[in-house]
Scaffold this active site. Structure first.
Site, PDB file in Angstrom:
ATOM      1  N   ARG A   1     109.592  24.574 -30.949  1.00 31.67           N
ATOM      2  CA  ARG A   1     109.307  25.998 -30.745  1.00 31.67           C
ATOM      3  C   ARG A   1     110.098  26.916 -31.675  1.00 31.67           C
ATOM      4  O   ARG A   1     109.515  27.811 -32.288  1.00 31.67           O
ATOM      5  CB  ARG A   1     109.517  26.396 -29.275  1.00 31.67           C
TER       6      ARG A   1
ATOM      7  N   ASP B   1     108.852  27.699 -22.918  1.00 30.14           N
ATOM      8  CA  ASP B   1     108.289  28.009 -24.232  1.00 30.14           C
ATOM      9  C   ASP B   1     108.294  29.501 -24.555  1.00 30.14           C
ATOM     10  O   ASP B   1     108.532  29.884 -25.695  1.00 30.14           O
ATOM     11  CB  ASP B   1     106.871  27.458 -24.362  1.00 30.14           C
TER      12      ASP B   1
ATOM     13  N   ASP C   1      93.339  28.512 -24.100  1.00 29.61           N
ATOM     14  CA  ASP C   1      94.168  29.705 -23.923  1.00 29.61           C
ATOM     15  C   ASP C   1      94.261  30.538 -25.195  1.00 29.61           C
ATOM     16  O   ASP C   1      93.986  31.742 -25.180  1.00 29.61           O
ATOM     17  CB  ASP C   1      95.578  29.318 -23.474  1.00 29.61           C
TER      18      ASP C   1
END
Length: 179
Positions: free
Chosen positions: A94, A123, A15
């Site tokens: 995160r 996320d 990705d």
């Protein structure tokens, strides 16, 4: 830096490698950012891949101490678990990573931050709200919420095809002992 400099939270996977090339196609100067929060990762290989794909620069920030002292330890003290059994290491990582993204964006004069979070979990929210709270002027590029991206890449196969067409090396998956 260019007015279109973006700091991309980069993992070296399918990705974010496709997003790096897609951002370059869209005219952005890409700085790939990787955070070491203690995960097993080949940062040298990911750095090389990002540069080979056209990143102007790669920043690898060692955030292990910050992660433990400012996130994990506080979570342990609060007995922060999900459904009485799941530790929240990824959830805590995160906002820590977002601090590094913002620090890098400010140091590089970048007005944009991007990530590869797909929206299957939280996320996107963790990255984006953390970035906005630390850098109000930043603009977040969230490809998986942008029609020009998700209409072009409807699934994994589209990403694989794009990777092949653009010379993006695909990860080699080890064979299962049961295959």
């Amino acid at each position: 830096m260019s007015d279109k400099t973006v700091v991309l939270a980069y993992s070296g996977g399918l990705d974010t490698s496709c997003i790096l090339v897609w951002l370059k196609e869209a005219g952005y100067t890409v700085i790939a950012f990787m955070s070491n929060v203690g995960q097993k990762e080949d940062f040298d290989a990911a750095r090389k891949k990002a540069l080979d794909l056209g990143a102007k620069k790669v920043v690898v920030l060692d955030q292990r101490r910050e992660f433990v002292e400012n996130f994990i330890w506080l979570g342990v003290q609060a007995n922060a678990v999900y459904e009485d059994r799941y530790l929240l290491g990824t959830a805590f990582a995160r906002p820590c990573i977002a601090r590094g993204l913002v620090e890098t964006a400010k140091a590089e004069g970048a007005k944009y931050i991007s990530h590869g979070a797909t929206g299957k979990g939280n996320d996107q929210i963790r990255f984006e709200l953390s970035c906005y709270s630390l850098y109000r002027e930043v603009e977040i590029i969230s490809p998986w919420r942008m029609p020009e991206f998700f209409n072009r890449f409807k699934g994994r196969q589209d990403l694989f095809d794009y990777a092949k067409a653009n010379g993006i090396p695909l990860p080699v998956t080890p064979k299962s002992p049961w295959s």
